[in-house]
Design an enzyme around this catalytic site. Structure first.
Site, mmCIF file in Angstrom:
data_model
loop_
_atom_site.group_PDB
_atom_site.id
_atom_site.type_symbol
_atom_site.label_atom_id
_atom_site.label_comp_id
_atom_site.label_asym_id
_atom_site.label_seq_id
_atom_site.Cartn_x
_atom_site.Cartn_y
_atom_site.Cartn_z
ATOM 1 N N ARG A 375 0.828 -1.211 0.000
ATOM 2 C CA ARG A 375 0.000 0.000 0.000
ATOM 3 C C ARG A 375 0.862 1.260 0.000
ATOM 4 N NH1 ARG A 375 -2.107 0.145 5.251
ATOM 5 N NH2 ARG A 375 -3.880 -1.188 4.826
ATOM 6 N N THR A 496 -10.490 4.616 -4.697
ATOM 7 C CA THR A 496 -11.445 3.557 -4.363
ATOM 8 C C THR A 496 -10.757 2.258 -3.957
ATOM 9 O OG1 THR A 496 -13.042 4.535 -5.884
ATOM 10 C CG2 THR A 496 -13.420 2.263 -5.276
ATOM 11 N N VAL A 497 -9.510 2.063 -4.359
ATOM 12 C CA VAL A 497 -8.804 0.823 -4.030
ATOM 13 C C VAL A 497 -8.776 0.620 -2.518
ATOM 14 C CG1 VAL A 497 -6.583 -0.358 -4.124
ATOM 15 C CG2 VAL A 497 -7.415 0.892 -6.118
ATOM 16 N N GLU A 498 -9.009 -0.613 -2.076
ATOM 17 C CA GLU A 498 -9.091 -0.990 -0.653
ATOM 18 C C GLU A 498 -10.297 -0.372 0.037
ATOM 19 O OE1 GLU A 498 -5.527 -0.499 1.704
ATOM 20 O OE2 GLU A 498 -4.384 -0.274 -0.132
ATOM 21 N N GLY A 499 -11.267 0.012 -0.679
ATOM 22 C CA GLY A 499 -12.377 0.769 -0.103
ATOM 23 C C GLY A 499 -12.093 2.244 -0.296
#
Length: 826
Positions: A375, A496-499
């Site tokens: 991340r 938006t990645v990972e929520g």
């Protein structure tokens, strides 16, 4: 008078001990010694000695303290301890605490930060960046990928495979590159600056994917089989977590693996029957090996343990019977490979579990642990890349674009937007380098990488919005020439990645940071959950009273630093930025105090008070980003050119910290406590201000001419030559700067009446040449620069057929009448 003196001495010793965070034994010895000296030189008074004796007794009489004080507190603590499911527990235990721990504890050791080794690219890494990455960038057209082909060209896919782009993090012993996190970050950044699709295609296999999981948890047999294949590109990986019913919440996934007996390679073996439905899976449409997260159950007890084993990860070849790879999603106009995958009652052997049967049920911790590193590299790298393009190209555009006969860079409204682009890009690069450097130090800082993901993607979104505003119509017309549009459209995807970032800011940063970064809370929770009550009380006793001392220290430090505006803090460096370290220490102390009190008052309710916890998370985040800026400035030799950028970011961040705390106090209950906390932290009210207009002007200047800072801040990005989107505007920028003296000569001649401007520029220059105002070389150079300027301002135009997507017809028309297909730029 004597008793007052003795009490004042006690209070002074306590205050000093709390401020300097002396050990309790040292503080008691010092207080007793001072009382003894005062008693010898004056009269004996009972009250100071009684107070001293009570504290000494509580400190020294362990059994009495544990039985009469600690035990009741311990039992009450267990009752109010908020419930925590297994997913939350594993998320808290995953990853490492790093510099974020120092910032959270109220007294950061700045020498530790400045002493971290500055990661640099090796010779092999730099060569790969300059050669293979540059070559790959030249092989693709972002516009053709995004609008026409909706895919990378075949030669790019082949080059990715043969040159080992999917094996950047795989060690050399398995045929990979074995590159550092900084190299990984730099490669993704450069690829993303050319094409977001190219960046995504490389970042995903090298971050959270089968390779990362295999390196940390795979069996030796799994490593020896899969890692060489992944490194060479014989296998293309994807990882499937997100589903229609659960999003990124692994604890809620409905996908199951039921332990049973089945046939594999002609033999009956114990395995699992998998059923899953996943979506948003990057590289799924082209993957040959599928990483899958599911919940594992053993209803018949074939493994001899619990029925519900928990979240588990497995590797499955996509050509395995029953595996269904769906068609493609089309995310926000971006053409990277992304799609669904499904399966129903697909039987696989147990040894396809990543790590083997030993790791059944440990999947969520494996994921979060690996994600803590990935991340901090992937999304920050792409965010940094799009911001660097915006910085370099928007500065150049503001020089080239004229309105009302003056460069738009001279308008203060434009300068305001440029200042935000400039300052934020500097901070993005600083955070990228520091965060990747942490991974290279062997750290997996889960809180830091959550900070990087949220704030760097949000900064990039703001930078691109400002860049689009400055470009106006030049930014919104898509085509070969547009270097902003795909980056602008891709930002919501990164966010938006990972929520969505709402989740990251409101739940993850402070929610995880408050427990993991706090020196005592997590260990107190572990002590409370100890099945051996006496052991738990023994552990809790030491932690709880040290926690009390820590809280009292934060109280004293916050009052002291608030009243003195942080000026009593020792500066770790001399020079113009020393006072910023003092203010950050002051804000760190405030974070420690307010966090402790909010957790004590709200308890488990704080987890649901998302807006309150988000503001405290913002405070921690701005402390980290400010640290990154100061570290970057220090590691790059504290150059004078960087100083306005450092001051701009530190002033802006301190203002935002003040804003976050003020909003916290405005919404915290009880109101009387909020008022007290506000007065402790900010006794004189608002003192932090945003950067002023003069500082805005200073940071913008580096964007408007060629210099070392501009080059350093925008590396590594791909620019290409004058036929590439960024290269075109950079080429014009350089020509215009090189002919500024000629432009001034022409302008002065017009003002003096020596030259009358004609309708066409060529005629004006011809007159200037005939009048001896310009030499032939000057006339040629000036016309070339002005033509390049005009060309850089143009936008693309296409035939109706091409816009409709009739690309075959486009090629036929292009062969017959090129001007009909793509005409002269407007």
């Amino acid at each position: 008078m004597v008793i007052l003196t003795q009490l004042l001495i006690l209070a002074g010793v306590v205050w000093a001990a709390a401020y300097w965070r002396l050990r309790t034994g040292v503080a008691l010895f010092t207080a007793g010694f001072m009382l003894f000296i005062v008693t010898l030189t004056g009269e004996f008074r009972f009250i100071p000695w009684i107070l001293f004796g009570v504290f000494a007794l509580l400190y020294l009489a362990d059994d009495l303290r544990k039985d009469k004080i600690t035990r009741p507190i311990f039992k009450a603590f267990k009752k109010v301890l908020p419930p925590m499911n297994q997913t939350e527990q594993e998320a808290l235990e995953a990853g490492d605490i790093w510099w974020d721990g120092e910032l959270f504890r109220g007294n950061p050791d700045w020498q530790t930060l400045l002493g971290y080794r500055m990661t640099q690219l090796s010779q092999d890494e730099q060569s790969f960046l300059d050669n293979e990455v540059e070559t790959l960038c030249k092989m693709v057209s972002d516009w053709q990928i995004a609008f026409q082909d909706k895919d990378l060209p075949p030669e790019a896919w082949e080059y990715l495979k043969t040159q080992g782009f999917w094996g950047l993090i795989i060690p050399k012993q398995y045929g990979g590159k074995g590159f550092s996190a900084l190299a990984h970050s730099s490669i993704v950044a450069k690829l993303s600056s050319r094409s977001s699709v190219l960046g995504v295609t490389v970042m995903v296999p090298n971050s959270l994917g089968p390779a990362e999981l295999l390196l940390h948890y795979g069996t030796q047999a799994q490593k020896e089989y899969y890692l060489p294949r992944l490194a060479k590109g014989d296998d293309i990986p994807c990882f499937a977590l997100t589903g229609p019913k659960a999003g990124s919440d692994a604890g809620a996934i409905p996908d199951t693996g039921i332990v049973c007996k089945g046939e594999y390679q002609g033999e009956e073996v114990i395995g699992m029957r998998l059923t899953w439905d996943k979506r948003y899976i990057t590289l799924a449409p082209v993957a040959t090996v599928l990483g899958l997260a599911f919940k594992m159950y053993d209803p018949d007890g074939l493994l001899g343990g619990e029925e519900n084993l928990g979240i588990t990860l497995a590797l499955i070849p996509t050509d395995h019977p029953g595996v269904e790879i769906g068609q493609r999603h089309y995310p926000m106009g971006q053409a990277f490979m992304n799609g669904p995958t499904r399966g129903k009652d697909v039987f696989i052997p147990l040894d396809w579990i990543i790590g083997g049967q030993e790791y059944a049920g440990k999947g969520w911790q494996m994921l979060v642990d690996c994600l803590s590193a990935g991340r901090g590299i992937s999304l920050p790298s792409s965010s940094s890349a799009t911001s660097k393009i915006a910085y370099r190209a928007t500065g150049a555009y503001a020089v080239l674009r004229k309105q009302f006969k003056t460069e738009i860079a001279n308008f203060e409204g434009v300068e305001e937007a440029l200042a935000r682009i400039a300052g934020s890009t500097y901070q993005l690069e600083a955070a990228r380098v520091l965060t990747a450097g942490a991974v290279d130090l062997g750290v997996k800082p889960s809180v830091v990488t959550a900070i990087a993901k949220y704030h760097m993607t949000e900064m990039a979104r703001s930078i691109l919005s400002d860049a689009m505003d400055v470009h106006g119509g030049r930014g919104i017309i898509m085509g070969d020439r547009n270097y902003l549009s795909t980056g602008y459209m891709s930002m919501p995807i990164s966010i938006t990645v990972e929520g969505a970032n709402i989740l990251t800011r409101n739940l993850m940063i402070f929610g995880q940071g408050a427990v993991r970064c706090h020196p005592f809370v997590f260990r107190e929770m572990q002590a409370a959950n100890n099945p051996n009550e006496q052991q738990g009380i023994d552990e809790f006793d030491s932690l709880f009273f040290r926690h009390l001392g820590y809280g009292f220290s934060n109280f004293i430090r916050s009052i002291s630093l608030g009243l003195t505006l942080g000026k009593i803090v020792r500066k770790p460096v001399s020079g113009p930025v020393g006072h910023y370290y003092q203010q950050l220490t002051r804000m760190s102390s405030a974070l420690a105090l307010v966090s402790d009190i909010s957790m004590a008052v709200l308890g488990g309710e704080l987890k649901r008070k998302e807006r309150l916890s988000a503001r405290l998370g913002d405070l921690l985040s701005y402390l980290y980003l400010s640290s990154a800026v100061l570290k970057y400035y220090h590691d790059n030799g504290e150059k004078a050119s960087d100083l306005p950028y450092v001051e701009w970011n530190l002033q802006n961040n301190l203002f935002l910290m003040h804003k976050a705390l003020n909003e916290f106090f405005d919404n915290f209950s009880p109101r009387w406590l909020a008022a007290i906390l506000r007065r402790i932290v900010f006794p004189y009210g608002l003192k932090f201000k945003r950067p002023n207009d003069d500082l805005d002007h200073q940071v913008v200047q580096a964007m408007l001419f060629k210099n070392d800072l501009r080059d350093r801040l925008t590396q590594p990005i791909f620019m290409g030559d004058e036929n590439d989107p960024v290269g075109r505007i950079e080429h014009a920028f350089e020509l215009v700067l090189a002919t500024e003296h000629i432009a001034r000569k022409v302008s002065q001649a017009i003002k003096k009446g020596q030259l009358t401007p004609a309708r066409e520029l060529e005629d004006t220059i011809a007159t200037a040449l005939a009048a001896g105002i310009l030499t032939q070389q000057e006339a040629d150079d000036y016309l070339a620069a002005e033509h390049a300027r005009l060309d850089a301002m143009q936008v693309d135009e296409y035939s109706k057929a091409f816009i409709r997507g009739e690309f075959v017809q486009r090629q036929c028309e292009a062969n017959e009448k090129p001007s009909d297909e793509k005409g002269q730029a407007a």
